[in-house]
Scaffold this motif. Structure first.
Motif, PDB file in Angstrom:
ATOM      1  N   LEU A 129      49.024  42.183  31.983  1.00 50.27           N
ATOM      2  CA  LEU A 129      48.078  41.724  32.550  1.00 50.27           C
ATOM      3  C   LEU A 129      47.506  42.741  33.747  1.00 50.27           C
ATOM      4  O   LEU A 129      49.079  42.598  34.295  1.00 50.27           O
ATOM      5  CB  LEU A 129      47.758  39.967  32.889  1.00 50.27           C
ATOM      6  CG  LEU A 129      46.857  39.126  31.158  1.00 50.27           C
ATOM      7  CD1 LEU A 129      47.168  37.896  31.730  1.00 50.27           C
ATOM      8  CD2 LEU A 129      45.762  40.230  30.972  1.00 50.27           C
ATOM      9  N   THR A 130      46.843  42.181  34.997  1.00 48.61           N
ATOM     10  CA  THR A 130      47.082  43.127  36.036  1.00 48.61           C
ATOM     11  C   THR A 130      45.993  42.058  37.154  1.00 48.61           C
ATOM     12  O   THR A 130      44.467  42.572  37.678  1.00 48.61           O
ATOM     13  CB  THR A 130      46.518  44.732  36.470  1.00 48.61           C
ATOM     14  OG1 THR A 130      45.564  44.573  35.686  1.00 48.61           O
ATOM     15  CG2 THR A 130      47.759  45.628  35.767  1.00 48.61           C
ATOM     16  N   PRO A 131      46.166  40.975  37.741  1.00 44.77           N
ATOM     17  CA  PRO A 131      45.057  40.372  38.395  1.00 44.77           C
ATOM     18  C   PRO A 131      45.548  40.928  39.863  1.00 44.77           C
ATOM     19  O   PRO A 131      46.870  41.591  39.527  1.00 44.77           O
ATOM     20  CB  PRO A 131      46.069  39.173  38.063  1.00 44.77           C
ATOM     21  CG  PRO A 131      47.458  39.379  37.636  1.00 44.77           C
ATOM     22  CD  PRO A 131      47.534  40.259  37.087  1.00 44.77           C
ATOM     23  N   THR A 132      44.873  40.578  40.250  1.00 41.35           N
ATOM     24  CA  THR A 132      44.985  40.819  42.345  1.00 41.35           C
ATOM     25  C   THR A 132      45.516  39.490  42.919  1.00 41.35           C
ATOM     26  O   THR A 132      44.482  38.260  42.368  1.00 41.35           O
ATOM     27  CB  THR A 132      43.275  40.795  42.448  1.00 41.35           C
ATOM     28  OG1 THR A 132      42.827  42.058  41.510  1.00 41.35           O
ATOM     29  CG2 THR A 132      43.316  41.444  44.226  1.00 41.35           C
ATOM     30  N   VAL A 133      45.798  39.430  43.785  1.00 46.44           N
ATOM     31  CA  VAL A 133      46.957  38.414  43.996  1.00 46.44           C
ATOM     32  C   VAL A 133      45.809  38.075  45.839  1.00 46.44           C
ATOM     33  O   VAL A 133      45.458  38.970  46.741  1.00 46.44           O
ATOM     34  CB  VAL A 133      47.956  39.063  45.062  1.00 46.44           C
ATOM     35  CG1 VAL A 133      48.464  37.597  45.843  1.00 46.44           C
ATOM     36  CG2 VAL A 133      49.156  39.421  43.986  1.00 46.44           C
ATOM     37  N   ALA A 134      45.328  37.276  45.338  1.00 43.55           N
ATOM     38  CA  ALA A 134      44.488  36.143  46.562  1.00 43.55           C
ATOM     39  C   ALA A 134      45.036  35.910  47.591  1.00 43.55           C
ATOM     40  O   ALA A 134      46.087  35.933  48.416  1.00 43.55           O
ATOM     41  CB  ALA A 134      43.791  34.642  46.035  1.00 43.55           C
ATOM     42  N   ARG A 135      43.948  35.337  48.550  1.00 42.37           N
ATOM     43  CA  ARG A 135      44.980  35.179  49.991  1.00 42.37           C
ATOM     44  C   ARG A 135      46.004  34.230  49.693  1.00 42.37           C
ATOM     45  O   ARG A 135      46.540  34.144  51.043  1.00 42.37           O
ATOM     46  CB  ARG A 135      43.606  34.578  51.132  1.00 42.37           C
ATOM     47  CG  ARG A 135      42.304  36.048  51.138  1.00 42.37           C
ATOM     48  CD  ARG A 135      41.357  35.691  52.487  1.00 42.37           C
ATOM     49  NE  ARG A 135      42.238  35.315  53.530  1.00 42.37           N
ATOM     50  CZ  ARG A 135      41.188  34.748  54.358  1.00 42.37           C
ATOM     51  NH1 ARG A 135      40.461  33.978  54.443  1.00 42.37           N
ATOM     52  NH2 ARG A 135      42.035  34.248  56.060  1.00 42.37           N
ATOM     53  N   ASN A 136      45.654  33.432  49.293  1.00 38.00           N
ATOM     54  CA  ASN A 136      46.874  32.308  49.235  1.00 38.00           C
ATOM     55  C   ASN A 136      48.035  32.232  48.428  1.00 38.00           C
ATOM     56  O   ASN A 136      48.681  31.271  48.534  1.00 38.00           O
ATOM     57  CB  ASN A 136      45.858  30.766  48.628  1.00 38.00           C
ATOM     58  CG  ASN A 136      45.834  31.004  47.217  1.00 38.00           C
ATOM     59  OD1 ASN A 136      45.663  32.466  46.731  1.00 38.00           O
ATOM     60  ND2 ASN A 136      45.883  29.950  46.580  1.00 38.00           N
ATOM     61  N   SER A 137      48.482  33.477  48.549  1.00 37.84           N
ATOM     62  CA  SER A 137      49.574  34.411  47.622  1.00 37.84           C
ATOM     63  C   SER A 137      49.724  34.048  46.044  1.00 37.84           C
ATOM     64  O   SER A 137      51.456  33.196  45.411  1.00 37.84           O
ATOM     65  CB  SER A 137      51.163  34.336  48.072  1.00 37.84           C
ATOM     66  OG  SER A 137      52.250  34.779  47.075  1.00 37.84           O
TER      67      SER A 137
END
Length: 362
Positions: A129-137
């Motif tokens: 999978l390739t999720p995106t890292v959010a602002r809360n890491s």
């Protein structure tokens, strides 16, 4: 691995659609799995028509569930559940099926030679999978939240989701390994992933959820707590917390056991310093901290000025001297000849005297 085929009851991860007769439309991952282990699947007929083809599999499955999984076991992780199931499986080898004189383990050993050996490498059953890292890491995977190093905020990372674990990659390097979460909307954080942010904002350290989780999992020990308290008493809350975070950053380079010993040594001598913790940790790794322990406990050789040391200890102070063996040996057999240097000094003194005399005569 069986040499011919394995019977299956049209399980959904393998069969996408049941066709006519024994024909099935299989999933891509299942076809790859069969090709890796080189076996064929024999699919039973659905419904009552194929009930006799599965033998006592469903009955044994129900018996195992009623005996070992009722009530459901209470575990903290999938790894703990797998350990329990493995122990139950070993115990089942001694069980006798009704009507058979030999145990299950004995019958399996008799059939072992008929099985095909497994490949040298295991099949990777995880999915990419390739999720995106959010602002809360954190990344979101199957309605669970996992932390990643803060430097990846806003970027896409490659994730390998397995049955028990979740791996996060930066290229080919694994940057985070989490136990897989089994409940929706739960999270798993590592304190190390947030240290760069907390170093800039040390006031948020005490209330960080990653710190609470590190305490619960045992990564943040009582020694860390004591060092933090001593650092805050010495340098204030903000700078003391910053000193602790700098020590936690050392965990990336030095073993945790060595750092815990180093912090214990610093607390024992009453000196709280990040640099001193790093020095003591390296000494612990090299095994040279035993001599220092003798010094700190007073088991080493006595100082030459015994009376003076005793007086200082009685007054509450303590003098710590180094062992002679801790100093490198002097390679010189005899002292160097300093006569030439003495003559140079005498010559310089004579010149200064003559110049002073000339100045007074003028």
């Amino acid at each position: 691995m069986p040499s011919v085929h394995i019977r299956y009851d049209n399980l959904k991860p393998a069969v996408k659609q049941v066709l006519f007769g024994r024909l099935r439309l299989e999933s891509t991952r299942w076809a790859s799995f069969k090709s890796w282990y080189q076996f064929s699947a024999f699919y039973c007929a659905p419904g009552e028509a194929g009930a006799h083809e599965k033998g006592g599999v469903e009955h044994e499955g129900g018996r195992f569930r009623r005996k070992h999984l009722v009530p459901p076991p209470q575990v903290d992780s999938l790894a703990e559940l797998n350990e329990r199931l493995a122990a139950i499986d070993v115990a089942e080898d001694a069980r006798h099926i009704h009507g058979r004189p030999t145990s299950i383990g004995f019958d399996f050993e008799a059939e072992r030679d008929r099985l095909r050996p497994l490949p040298d490498d295991d099949y990777d059953c995880g999915i990419d999978l390739t999720p995106t890292v959010a602002r809360n890491s954190r990344i979101t995977v199957r309605q669970g939240y996992y932390s990643v190093p803060a430097k990846f905020i806003g970027q896409k990372v490659r994730v390998k989701l397995r049955a028990n674990e979740l791996w996060v990659f930066d290229g080919r390097q694994v940057v985070a390994r989490h136990p897989r979460l089994t409940r929706r909307y739960t999270y798993h954080d590592f304190l190390d992933h947030y240290l760069e942010i907390l170093l800039v904002k040390p006031g948020a350290f005490a209330g960080a959820s990653a710190l609470a989780q590190a305490r619960a999992e045992g990564g943040f020990t009582k020694v860390h707590e004591a060092f933090w308290a001593a650092a805050k008493q010495k340098a204030g809350d903000r700078e003391g917390t910053r000193m602790l975070i700098e020590v936690l950053l050392l965990h990336r380079q030095l073993p945790a056991e060595a750092l815990v010993k180093a912090m214990e040594t610093c607390l024992r001598i009453g000196s709280v310093s990040t640099d001193l913790v790093a020095i003591e940790a390296r000494k612990a790794m090299e095994g040279t901290d035993d001599d220092d322990a003798e010094l700190l406990t007073g088991d080493g050789p006595a100082d030459d000025a015994g009376g003076e040391s005793a007086g200082q200890e009685a007054a509450g102070a303590r003098v710590i001297s180094l062992h002679a063996r801790r100093l490198p040996p002097d390679p010189r057999t005899t002292l160097p000849d300093m006569s030439k240097y003495d003559r140079l000094l005498n010559l310089g003194t004579a010149r200064e005297t003559s110049q002073n005399q000339k100045g007074q005569g003028a």
